[in-house]
Scaffold this motif. Structure first.
Motif, PDB file in Angstrom:
ATOM      1  N   PHE A   1     -12.053  27.157 -18.908  1.00 46.29           N
ATOM      2  CA  PHE A   1     -12.816  26.478 -19.953  1.00 46.29           C
ATOM      3  C   PHE A   1     -13.277  25.078 -19.570  1.00 46.29           C
ATOM      4  N   LEU A   2     -12.769  24.483 -18.468  1.00 42.59           N
ATOM      5  CA  LEU A   2     -13.258  23.182 -18.035  1.00 42.59           C
ATOM      6  C   LEU A   2     -14.700  23.317 -17.546  1.00 42.59           C
ATOM      7  N   LEU A   3     -15.511  22.292 -17.795  1.00 42.90           N
ATOM      8  CA  LEU A   3     -16.942  22.365 -17.493  1.00 42.90           C
ATOM      9  C   LEU A   3     -17.213  22.682 -16.028  1.00 42.90           C
ATOM     10  N   GLU A   4     -16.406  22.103 -15.130  1.00 40.08           N
ATOM     11  CA  GLU A   4     -16.633  22.310 -13.697  1.00 40.08           C
ATOM     12  C   GLU A   4     -16.195  23.685 -13.223  1.00 40.08           C
ATOM     13  N   ASP A   5     -15.410  24.407 -14.046  1.00 40.90           N
ATOM     14  CA  ASP A   5     -14.935  25.747 -13.661  1.00 40.90           C
ATOM     15  C   ASP A   5     -15.817  26.866 -14.191  1.00 40.90           C
ATOM     16  N   LEU A   6     -16.776  26.511 -15.042  1.00 38.84           N
ATOM     17  CA  LEU A   6     -17.644  27.522 -15.634  1.00 38.84           C
ATOM     18  C   LEU A   6     -18.701  27.976 -14.641  1.00 38.84           C
ATOM     19  N   SER A   7     -19.321  29.091 -14.941  1.00 34.64           N
ATOM     20  CA  SER A   7     -20.414  29.578 -14.111  1.00 34.64           C
ATOM     21  C   SER A   7     -21.664  29.746 -14.983  1.00 34.64           C
ATOM     22  N   PRO A   8     -22.658  28.841 -14.829  1.00 35.16           N
ATOM     23  CA  PRO A   8     -22.757  27.776 -13.823  1.00 35.16           C
ATOM     24  C   PRO A   8     -21.903  26.559 -14.154  1.00 35.16           C
TER      25      PRO A   8
END
Length: 382
Positions: A172-179
């Motif tokens: 759920f962290l922004l940097e772990d999402l795709s994109p």
């Protein structure tokens, strides 16, 4: 796949088996050489999910995607809510998926574009939108490739990033999402004056506002007290104040509107239980506005960690549940009596409480086990 599923004979078989046990159905051989039993069961599951989640799709000619796509789709209710304030000439959904959000969010726009990398899924959406009389431009492309090639501006960009990693674990962290939202948000804002992003209900609001610039609105959307989505609105303008909406759809409760920073300035008054006990709904609890709620509604907090409130007056527009209660001693709890158990900031969980006091679950009466500043207390509904 779409054309084969829409064969009248296949559709008749699907409709005739809507109430059949799906496990037993999967063990049977498909009566159609070009359509597998797995594909048939997929359509039956889709119709079953649609009855509650998106009933507008219960029409002849609609095709449903695999189970995971159904689960990841927004409900008709949350999509309708998000559509209420969006309008303009050109709308684009960069991660259209099954297209539920796009269908409603694009309602007040002249032109709609859907981008989806899964070609089979996009064909299903294109078929369904044709059945529903909805027009759009459909682009089968990866979001990242589209952003590299795009020269067009839009009034609103919407996306719902994938929230599972390569091992299918939820993230759920922004940097772990795709994109990666942190990586592309600058480019998104260069193509549109407003970017709307659907995020996990688990995401932390304080993390959001520090990690991402340009946020001017956050919606915490619950349905019947179950938080489903956190939705953020970005702008490339210089809007400094972030407005939050804590919403509990299908509850009859009012939306609580506040700005980031208000909670830090608010102070709560504390007190012992009075005639009425107030339990904020889960969108309020997710928002973390524990002191602000006490200040706004003139209620006292029982304990810093209990998140229960009290007053000698009834406040009908409080965003949550209201109980008329009295304080009791543990000895007053009769064995084999029936109660709904609520445990807040208390050492025992509801199941442990039921076992300890030999009470049955359910009925119309409530017991609340909690703490005030003076210690542990038990409250019984009147």
């Amino acid at each position: 796949m779409v054309n084969k599923i829409l064969d009248p004979n296949v559709q008749h078989y699907i409709n005739a088996n809507l109430n059949t046990d799906l496990h037993s159905l999967l063990l049977k051989k498909s009566p159609f050489p070009d359509v597998s039993m797995q594909e048939i069961v997929q359509q039956i599951k889709g119709k079953q999910v649609a009855q509650k989640k998106f009933p507008f799709l219960l029409k002849n000619g609609i095709v449903f995607p695999p189970q995971l796509n159904l689960e990841q789709s927004s409900s008709e209710k949350t999509a309708l809510y998000k559509s209420e304030t969006l309008k303009g000439k050109k709308f684009i959904d960069l991660t259209s998926g099954f297209g539920i959000d796009a269908y409603y969010l694009s309602e007040n726009f002249d032109k709609t574009t859907l981008v989806e990398q899964n070609s089979d899924l996009l064909k299903i959406v294109e078929n369904n939108w044709t059945v529903l009389g909805k027009k759009a431009r459909f682009i089968n492309q990866k979001l990242e490739d589209f952003l590299l090639e795009n020269k067009e501006n839009f009034d609103v960009i919407y996306l719902d990033p994938a929230r599972r990693d390569s091992h299918k674990n939820k993230v759920f962290l922004l940097e772990d999402l795709s994109p990666d939202i942190l990586e592309i948000h600058g480019k998104l804002c260069s193509f549109s004056k407003e970017v709307v992003i659907k995020l996990s209900p688990l995401i932390d609001l304080k993390y959001l506002v520090t990690a991402l610039s340009g946020i001017f609105r956050i919606d915490i959307i619950a349905v019947k007290n179950d938080v489903k989505e956190v939705v953020i609105f970005l702008s490339n303008g210089n809007k400094k104040e972030i407005i939050c909406n804590a919403v509990n759809l299908e509850s009859g409760e009012p939306t609580c509107v506040f700005s980031i920073g208000e909670e830090e300035k608010a102070t709560a008054e504390y007190g012992e239980p009075e005639k009425y006990i107030y339990i904020p709904n889960n969108s309020i609890l997710k928002a973390g506005i524990f002191n602000l709620i006490a200040k706004r509604f003139g209620v006292k907090k029982l304990h810093p960690n209990s998140h229960l409130y009290t007053s000698d007056k009834i406040i009908k527009d409080f965003p949550g549940r209201i109980f008329e209660m009295e304080r009791i001693d543990a000895k007053q709890i009769r064995k084999k009596s029936q109660f709904n158990i609520i445990s807040k900031n208390y050492p025992l969980k509801p199941e442990e409480i039921k076992k300890k006091y030999s009470v049955k679950d359910g009925g119309e009466n409530y017991l609340i086990f909690t703490q005030s500043k003076k210690g542990k207390i038990i409250l019984k509904s009147v």
